[in-house]
Scaffold this active site. Structure first.
Site, PDB file in Angstrom:
ATOM      1  N   GLY A  31      15.717  18.021  -5.514  1.00  0.00           N
ATOM      2  CA  GLY A  31      14.517  17.079  -5.826  1.00  0.00           C
ATOM      3  C   GLY A  31      14.260  15.968  -5.145  1.00  0.00           C
ATOM      4  O   GLY A  31      13.132  15.237  -5.472  1.00  0.00           O
TER       5      GLY A  31
ATOM      6  N   TYR B 204      30.747  28.597 -11.563  1.00  0.00           N
ATOM      7  CA  TYR B 204      29.465  28.015 -12.016  1.00  0.00           C
ATOM      8  C   TYR B 204      29.464  27.841 -13.722  1.00  0.00           C
ATOM      9  O   TYR B 204      29.649  28.963 -14.058  1.00  0.00           O
ATOM     10  CB  TYR B 204      28.423  28.981 -11.293  1.00  0.00           C
ATOM     11  CG  TYR B 204      28.153  28.814  -9.827  1.00  0.00           C
ATOM     12  CD1 TYR B 204      28.836  27.841  -9.033  1.00  0.00           C
ATOM     13  CD2 TYR B 204      27.141  29.761  -9.334  1.00  0.00           C
ATOM     14  CE1 TYR B 204      28.493  27.840  -7.832  1.00  0.00           C
ATOM     15  CE2 TYR B 204      27.007  29.615  -7.735  1.00  0.00           C
ATOM     16  CZ  TYR B 204      27.816  28.833  -7.053  1.00  0.00           C
ATOM     17  OH  TYR B 204      27.583  28.577  -5.899  1.00  0.00           O
TER      18      TYR B 204
ATOM     19  N   PRO C  90      17.177  24.075  -1.080  1.00  0.00           N
ATOM     20  CA  PRO C  90      15.997  23.995  -0.260  1.00  0.00           C
ATOM     21  C   PRO C  90      14.940  22.847  -0.425  1.00  0.00           C
ATOM     22  O   PRO C  90      14.329  22.513   0.506  1.00  0.00           O
ATOM     23  CB  PRO C  90      15.348  25.610  -0.644  1.00  0.00           C
ATOM     24  CG  PRO C  90      15.725  25.665  -2.094  1.00  0.00           C
ATOM     25  CD  PRO C  90      17.241  25.113  -1.998  1.00  0.00           C
ATOM     26  N   LEU C  91      15.136  22.338  -1.709  1.00  0.00           N
ATOM     27  CA  LEU C  91      14.080  21.188  -1.996  1.00  0.00           C
ATOM     28  C   LEU C  91      14.979  19.982  -2.016  1.00  0.00           C
ATOM     29  O   LEU C  91      14.631  18.916  -2.666  1.00  0.00           O
ATOM     30  CB  LEU C  91      13.598  21.344  -3.128  1.00  0.00           C
ATOM     31  CG  LEU C  91      12.541  22.577  -3.023  1.00  0.00           C
ATOM     32  CD1 LEU C  91      11.898  22.790  -4.642  1.00  0.00           C
ATOM     33  CD2 LEU C  91      11.219  22.197  -1.953  1.00  0.00           C
ATOM     34  N   ALA C  92      16.358  19.715  -1.576  1.00  0.00           N
ATOM     35  CA  ALA C  92      17.213  18.720  -1.514  1.00  0.00           C
ATOM     36  C   ALA C  92      17.430  18.273  -2.810  1.00  0.00           C
ATOM     37  O   ALA C  92      17.493  16.939  -3.033  1.00  0.00           O
ATOM     38  CB  ALA C  92      16.819  17.549  -0.365  1.00  0.00           C
TER      39      ALA C  92
END
Length: 297
Positions: free
Chosen positions: A217, A55, A213-215
């Site tokens: 954006g 990362y 979780p929010l794809a």
């Protein structure tokens, strides 16, 4: 946020987890940005942080380790994930020519030692395999994980994006339980509800970790037909709850028992995710959003 058990075998984590999987995009002032984001997470009650050797272009663990060494917070007050398996090219790794997976025993043992050194800690709360290398000897992979658990360097074992059969295979060779499977799950990608991943995770008495979780954006800004339709439905239902659409989208995941794995460095988006836990989403509202995602409305 009240801490919850990740599985029936533990450990306790915050119900939202911050992951550094998009930090390759952070090009400037990464150290200052990390300190600001970590402090915000702790302020919101998010004490669980997800790392990997790769990362941030192989830099995130070291930056986080410097925060630990400065005693910005107590090591025992946070939960650390790290992982290995995906190997990517880097200037310091001239032998790596192409993205590939390596879950061999030697690679796992070396990666854990490197992560411990960079994170400046004696143990990793949850160590995960980032995919399963089909060329590695799975029995030796399991042996390496078992050895790490018994040594105390790793407290728990998890996996990332394993299929049901890969999950079953590794679990059959381990004496220690697998405590989580990170899967991509959001209102624009519900495949885990159809391919058995979510059902098997629950069968093993674990909570799924929902990455993206929010794809990335797309829920808020996507222009494709699915994103537009889902966003419209979120806006309509959001008025009922007086909630931001991103908070409502994460509340949809929480209703499934999933833990959102936050990847954004946008502070408002992090707050929106944290606010999801104040929403008690109605049963039929959940299905209305699901139907919009599947194009059934």
């Amino acid at each position: 946020m009240q801490k919850i058990y990740l599985s029936d075998s533990g450990p306790k984590v915050s119900p939202a987890i911050y992951g550094f999987y998009r930090w390759n995009e952070v090009k400037n002032d990464a150290a200052q940005t990390m300190e600001k984001i970590v402090n915000l997470c702790l302020e919101l009650g998010i004490n669980t942080f997800d790392h990997a050797d790769i990362y941030g272009d192989y830099q995130c663990e070291e930056l986080f380790g410097k925060l630990i060494s400065r005693k910005s917070f107590k090591r025992e007050d946070i939960v650390l994930f790290s992982k290995c398996g995906l190997v990517t090219p880097h200037a310091d790794l001239p032998e790596v020519r192409i993205n590939h997976y390596n879950t061999s025993k030697d690679h796992i043992l070396k990666s854990v030692d490197n992560s411990l050194r960079r994170l400046k800690t004696d143990y990793i709360d949850i160590f995960l395999l980032n995919h399963l290398d089909p060329l590695s000897n799975v029995e030796e992979t399991a042996l390496a994980l078992q050895r790490l658990k018994e040594s105390g360097k790793v407290k728990n074992v998890g996996v990332v994006n394993f299929t049901v059969f890969q999950h079953q295979l590794l679990a059959s060779l381990l004496k220690t339980p697998i405590v989580t499977n990170h899967i991509e799950l959001n209102l624009l990608n519900t495949s885990a509800l159809d391919n058995g991943q979510l059902d098997y995770i629950k069968q093993r008495y674990m909570r799924p970790l929902a990455s993206a979780p929010l794809a990335a954006g797309r829920i808020a800004n996507g222009t494709d037909a699915q994103a537009v339709k889902v966003r419209s439905k979120l806006e309509t239902i959001g008025k009922k709850y007086n909630a931001d659409i991103e908070s409502l989208a994460v509340a949809w995941l929480v209703k499934l028992g999933a833990l959102p794995l936050i990847g954004t460095i946008n502070e408002q988006r992090i707050r929106n995710i944290a606010n999801a836990f104040t929403i008690d989403l109605d049963h039929q509202d959940w299905y209305e959003l699901y139907a919009a995602s599947r194009g059934e409305l």
